[in-house]
Design an enzyme around this catalytic site. Structure first.
Site, PDB file in Angstrom:
ATOM      1  N   LYS A 193      -5.465 -14.633  -6.993  1.00 31.12           N
ATOM      2  CA  LYS A 193      -4.915 -14.500  -5.641  1.00 31.12           C
ATOM      3  C   LYS A 193      -6.022 -14.116  -4.652  1.00 31.12           C
ATOM      4  CE  LYS A 193      -2.061 -14.304  -2.211  1.00 31.12           C
ATOM      5  NZ  LYS A 193      -0.877 -13.434  -2.117  1.00 31.12           N
ATOM      6  N   SER A 240       0.003  -8.354  -3.641  1.00 31.75           N
ATOM      7  CA  SER A 240      -1.407  -8.776  -3.720  1.00 31.75           C
ATOM      8  C   SER A 240      -2.259  -7.519  -3.676  1.00 31.75           C
ATOM      9  CB  SER A 240      -1.759  -9.711  -2.559  1.00 31.75           C
ATOM     10  OG  SER A 240      -1.026 -10.908  -2.633  1.00 31.75           O
TER      11      SER A 240
END
Length: 303
Positions: free
Chosen positions: A182, A106
């Site tokens: 995300k 991420s």
């Protein structure tokens, strides 16, 4: 047809760099599904159990990249990914036009776009950003949610990976779009965790049996996976095993605030949550390495 698909998936060797909190269960799942997996981690001991389960240990990141068609990254942050690809890991010198980098980390969407473009220019390799949601339990069960950014053809190429790990893969758009999705996910999760801690601390102060609340709220509009997973842990002062570090959530929503400022979006609630995460980072009983279940200690003290 199914047996042919399984054979094709098993024939693709998958390289996996980063066998930490969520990376290790991903590799375990791939091995359980019959995938051929080569692993590498800066701390070699974190690969021992995976090698015992059938994974192959690479001598170096470059060795892994030369041996594997799919090269997965599951690293801490943007700096770690950049260093692995262009710095000390030097994947760029081992990857080639047939290589597909699948970044499960991420990280920042804008940095993703820049790195993907640089990688293709320098060695011809393709880049697919594919951050995941669902945490360790979903990784173990092969029930992760994947947000994919890149070419549609590369999403299809990554099927040997995704078919083992994910219940759903959504192609969000070009490179960086998966990371942006995300960020939206983490914006909700991180703010939710903070308000769950706030709610439970309030309930305790008001005299309610706080440990009963997650079950009492189940199925209603207030329900969520974070409430059912972290709520009982917060109320019961349980913080092991670690499911999500405070520093990770702080990193993620700090990125949301930065990206929102760049595009002129307003994020007052997220900014308020970020301030609480910053306080938790320096709290004597919490800190960045602690599980997010400890966030309630900050709210109890403030109350």
């Amino acid at each position: 047809m199914q047996s042919q698909q399984k054979t094709a998936s098993s024939a693709v060797r998958i390289g996996f760099i980063g066998t930490g909190l969520i990376g290790a269960p991903m590799v375990e799942r791939l091995l359980e599904c019959g995938r051929e997996v080569t692993v590498w981690n800066r701390t070699t001991a974190k690969c021992d159990a995976l090698v015992a389960a059938g994974a192959t240990l690479a001598e170096s990141p470059q060795h892994l990249a030369r041996e594997c068609e799919l090269v997965c990254l599951c690293l801490t942050d943007t700096a770690a990914v950049r260093d692995m690809v262009f710095g000390s890991g030097a994947l760029v010198h081992a990857l080639h036009a047939a290589s597909l980098v699948v970044d499960l980390s991420s990280i920042a969407p804008d940095a993703t776009r820049d790195m993907a473009s640089e990688l293709t220019t320098r060695c011809g390799a393709h880049w697919l950003d594919a951050p995941v949601s669902g945490g360790v339990p979903a990784a173990r069960a092969g029930r992760l949610i994947v947000f994919a950014g890149g070419d549609a053809a590369d999403v299809s190429r990554a099927d040997p990976l995704f078919s083992a790990l994910a219940q759903r893969v959504t192609h969000m758009g070009g490179q960086g779009a998966g990371q942006l999705a995300k960020s939206c996910n983490q914006q909700i999760v991180a703010c939710n965790l903070m308000v769950i801690a706030e709610m439970l601390a309030f309930a305790e102060r008001a005299g309610i049996e706080a440990p009963r609340l997650p079950a009492a709220l189940a199925g209603g509009f207030a329900d969520s996976l974070p409430l059912q997973i972290f709520g009982p842990r917060m109320a019961g002062n349980v913080d092991t095993p670690r499911l999500g570090a405070v520093a990770t959530f702080r990193k993620d929503i700090a990125q949301v605030v930065r990206l929102a400022n760049d595009v002129g979006a307003q994020t007052p609630v997220t900014a308020a949550a970020l301030a609480q995460y910053e306080a938790a980072m320096t709290h004597d009983e919490i800190g960045g390495d602690a599980d997010a279940s400890r966030l309630i200690r900050l709210l109890r003290e403030q109350a």
